[in-house]
Design an enzyme around this catalytic site. Structure first.
Site, PDB file in Angstrom:
ATOM      1  N   ASP A 276       0.850  -8.666 -11.906  1.00 13.92           N
ATOM      2  CA  ASP A 276      -0.266  -8.487 -12.669  1.00 13.92           C
ATOM      3  C   ASP A 276      -1.133  -6.699 -12.454  1.00 13.92           C
ATOM      4  OD1 ASP A 276      -2.791 -11.064 -14.256  1.00 13.92           O
ATOM      5  OD2 ASP A 276      -2.578  -9.051 -14.180  1.00 13.92           O
TER       6      ASP A 276
HETATM    7  C1  GLC Z   1      -5.148  -9.127 -15.888  1.00 13.83           C
HETATM    8  C2  GLC Z   1      -5.451 -10.211 -16.466  1.00 13.83           C
HETATM    9  C3  GLC Z   1      -3.499 -10.308 -17.241  1.00 13.83           C
HETATM   10  C4  GLC Z   1      -3.883  -8.478 -18.104  1.00 13.83           C
HETATM   11  C5  GLC Z   1      -4.000  -7.119 -17.080  1.00 13.83           C
HETATM   12  C6  GLC Z   1      -4.309  -5.531 -18.109  1.00 13.83           C
HETATM   13  O1  GLC Z   1      -6.537  -8.856 -15.476  1.00 13.83           O
HETATM   14  O2  GLC Z   1      -4.397 -11.323 -15.689  1.00 13.83           O
HETATM   15  O3  GLC Z   1      -3.008 -11.236 -18.317  1.00 13.83           O
HETATM   16  O4  GLC Z   1      -2.989  -8.440 -19.411  1.00 13.83           O
HETATM   17  O5  GLC Z   1      -5.486  -7.458 -16.267  1.00 13.83           O
HETATM   18  O6  GLC Z   1      -5.506  -6.443 -18.604  1.00 13.83           O
END
Ligand code: GLC
Length: 755
Positions: A276
């Protein structure tokens, strides 16, 4: 004929064919399966890896910042998404731009379709629709030039106040996993890499970057990891996104048990484990644990000036180069990381057909599909006749209505959507402009409202009626107007967002959500209900809501975050041009204190899953707590009866449950006929678990024989001694009904042998 949904079809079939060939030896009559496309992908990837320099390999395994946040510097073709990984033109390796895509493509300056939220899709219980949903989003991703969609959230609703509940698929692992797999297959059919996320046990937003989910092995495997197991094995997503939180003391993105032992070794996952965004916390430990890609990463990690650098970090650029040079990351592991990325690009079709940017979105197709999903995912929770009347309040009959009052929820301008990375921008501007976004807040603040006004759609349904609107700020005025009208329709909204959990499941007022609420919604509904002849509440929400006024209203329609055609869909459903067929993918409790975790601690970073297996309906069943509305519940404008249940098992322990569903009403409708299993006593299992279902379209009077086959695996428990699934011998109860608490459900016992 309805469609049967259960896990294991693909696996069972493949094994059967392979067994058949093996058993029969080489049999000319039996066509051997085609060369495994994965083998070919692996071979091509390996040949590329062999030609790559170490620097090129390193470049492939991390992002270069986050274009949508302006974090990093990017070439023009990087697009405005969440990630950009440059290509290697000398080897024909294309660039990879990724975008968030939970309920539609989350990018600005593009006419993308905001579909109903994933929780709404789950409420349709229709994997065919989920496949179309994934396909639609992928068509738009690829039209804009994106090769990967970061959409498939399957975290289970252990904590329904989780601010991302709208992005996920509810509380049951079989429903979530099956719907996720279908969505993934749809996405990847369009040559777009699908992600499944957030792996694992990232089930609340409070302290999400530091909290430690403490979960026993059996609970882990029989609840959320089962959703991932189904999603990974049956959907075969190209990417698995590991989550921010710790699991049993180790960050998920450097957790060998999660990333290697379970995902790669036991489940055979050959794709990419991506972090993430900001969930990577080390170089060597995370690489050796099984992390394959750092997101968002940094192209130039010598530039630490941005405050986001402190949040996101950079571990797979110069630090990884140093680790490879020092041998603390073996080159074979780096090669494996690159192999996984490249074989995925080949397998999904991107290597040979990279997306090109600048296409035009087919808005008409997007809107038509958004309407279809909203119509099929709304849940009719209550539909009673007003005192002294014979006819239930819904569907509304325009011919009998001379005055309608519409109240609250910004129904005069639009419908609500959720916030954070799972949001989809309102392409023609936010329908509600009165909110002032608080400065500097990455999460929280002003809600997104799509310009799909229920009021206009309701007026169009009843052209001869006088239709008035009250914004809800003056409850008395609204109540007095309702007293004079034939029907009052009150819109109630609950905004939620990534980064924050809800303080309560109670409908927010101007204290709970100061940015988006200006009055006490419960008080408004109570005031209207006290005076109205007929009153219907329409909910626009991502999580369950408490309903202290339920006994005083005649109808409740759950529309979730209904997407860019939500206003039209709500009117279609209220006036019967669409018959509600959704079923709850998440239990609605009567009060917060009925939840397994009554309070979400703001300070205790140990998130103890002390309720164990008792997640969602399993909790209410085991604790004998009556929910407000149970998992799987949903009414229709017609009614269905169940009869003639039977159950049998084949030699491999697969069970087939048969029964008949009859449409006893006067209009066509769809019914989600559910099958639950009560496992033998003494196993420490919850009272029942969902094991299969079938969504049926039935004409008035039609009796449909139903057959739901349940693979033996669906009845397994996790054996913590042998760290493996186990089929237990004993007497099983199979339950066929209209919800997890259907008083008229049919039950059939069956003794099964252990395996
Ligand atoms: C985040 C989220 C994830 C997302 C990523 C990119 O904070 O937890 O679900 O795909 O960042 O935006």
């Amino acid at each position: 004929m309805g469609r049967t949904y259960f896990r294991g079809t693909a696996i069972a079939t493949a094994c059967a064919v392979a067994a058949l060939i093996a058993a029969c030896g080489h049999n000319d009559d039996l066509q051997a399966p085609p060369a495994d496309p994965d083998t070919a992908a692996d071979q091509r990837a390996a040949a590329l890896v062999a030609q790559m320099t170490t620097a090129e390999k390193i470049q492939m395994v991390h992002g270069t910042g986050m274009p949508t946040l302006g974090y990093g510097t990017f070439p023009a073709d990087a697009l405005s998404g969440a990630s950009y990984i440059p290509g290697i033109s000398r080897l024909g390796i294309p660039k990879v731009s990724s975008a968030d895509s939970a309920g539609g493509v989350n990018v600005n300056n593009a006419r993308v379709t905001a579909l109903p939220a994933p929780v709404a899709l789950a409420a349709s219980w229709d994997p065919v629709l989920a496949n179309e949903y994934g396909t639609r989003i992928a068509v738009e991703l690829r039209t804009l030039g994106y090769a990967e969609g970061l959409g498939g959230g399957v975290n289970l609703a252990r904590e329904p106040r989780d601010g991302r509940t709208f992005e996920y698929m509810g509380e049951d692992p079989v429903l979530s996993g099956t719907m996720s797999a279908a969505r993934t297959v749809g996405t990847q059919s369009q040559k777009v890499i699908a992600t499944i996320k957030h792996y694992a046990m990232n089930d609340q937003e409070t302290n999400r970057n530091t909290a430690d989910s403490q979960v026993d092995e059996r609970t882990l495997r029989e609840t959320e990891l089962l959703a991932f197991e189904i999603g990974v094995k049956e959907g075969q997503p190209g990417s698995v996104m590991c989550s921010y939180n710790k699991l049993n003391g180790t960050y998920a993105c450097e957790n060998p048990y999660l990333l290697t032992d379970v995902l790669k070794t036991e489940w055979g996952f050959k794709g990419v484990v991506q972090s993430d965004w900001g969930a990577t916390h080390s170089t060597v430990p995370s690489v050796l644990a099984g992390l394959d890609e750092e997101q968002p990463g940094a192209a130039d990690d010598s530039n630490t000036s941005s405050p986001l650098f402190a949040y996101f970090g950079s571990y797979f650029n110069t630090k990884l180069q140093a680790a490879v040079a020092a041998g603390t990351v073996p080159i074979v592991r780096l090669n494996d990381m690159v192999q996984r990325k490249l074989r995925t690009l080949v397998r999904i079709g991107i290597m040979d057909s990279p997306p090109t940017a600048g296409g035009a979105i087919d808005e008409a197709a997007g809107n038509a599909f958004a309407l279809k999903v909203a119509q099929q995912s709304a849940v009719l929770l209550k539909n009673a006749a007003p005192a002294g009347a014979q006819q239930a309040v819904l569907p509304l009959a325009a011919a009998n209505l001379s005055s309608i009052v519409v109240i609250g929820g910004h129904a005069d301008v639009g419908v609500l959507s959720g916030g954070g990375s799972g949001a989809v921008p309102a392409i023609d501007g936010n329908a509600v402009s009165s909110c002032q976004q608080p400065a500097g807040q990455l999460f929280g603040g002003c809600a997104t409202w799509y310009k799909s006004a229920p009021l206009a759609a309701i007026k169009a349904k009843a052209p001869n009626a006088s239709v008035s609107y009250f914004d809800g700020n003056d409850a008395n005025a609204a109540a007095n107007a309702a007293a004079q009208a034939d029907v009052a329709i009150v819109f109630a909204t609950q905004w939620q967002t990534e980064g924050l959990d809800l303080p309560s499941l109670s409908l927010p007022d101007n204290k709970a959500d100061a940015s988006n609420q200006t009055y006490d919604q419960n008080a408004l509904i109570a005031a209207v209900a006290a005076k109205a002849k007929r009153v219907v509440v329409v909910l626009e929400n991502g999580s369950p809501v408490l309903m202290p006024w339920l006994g005083n209203v005649h109808g409740v329609l759950e529309s979730w975050y209904p997407g860019v055609q939500g206003g039209q869909a709500i009117a279609d459903l209220l006036f019967g041009d669409a018959n509600p067929s959704g079923k709850l993918p998440i239990s609605f409790p009567k009060q917060d204190s009925d939840l397994p975790q009554p309070v979400i601690s703001a300070t205790d970073l140990s998130v103890k899953y002390s309720e164990g297996l008792l997640m969602g309906y399993r909790w209410y069943d085991a604790q004998q707590i009556e929910p407000l509305f149970p998992f799987g519940f949903g009414l229709s404008y017609t009614n269905f009866a169940y009869s003639n249940i039977n159950a049998s098992a084949d030699g491999a322990g697969n069970v087939t449950v048969t029964f008949t569903v009859t449409n006893n009403g006067a209009r066509a409708g769809e019914e989600v006929a559910q099958v639950y299993a009560a496992l033998p006593a003494g196993l420490g299992e919850p009272p029942k678990r969902l094991v299969g279902w079938q969504k049926l379209a039935l004409q008035p009077g039609q009796a449909q024989p139903v057959s739901v086959t349940i693979p033996a695996q669906r009845l397994a428990t996790w054996d913590v001694t042998n760290h493996a699934w186990k089929i237990n011998g004993g007497s099983y109860g199979f339950i066929a009904g209209a919800s997890s608490r259907d008083a008229n459900a049919l039950t059939k016992s069956l003794s099964l042998a252990g395996r």
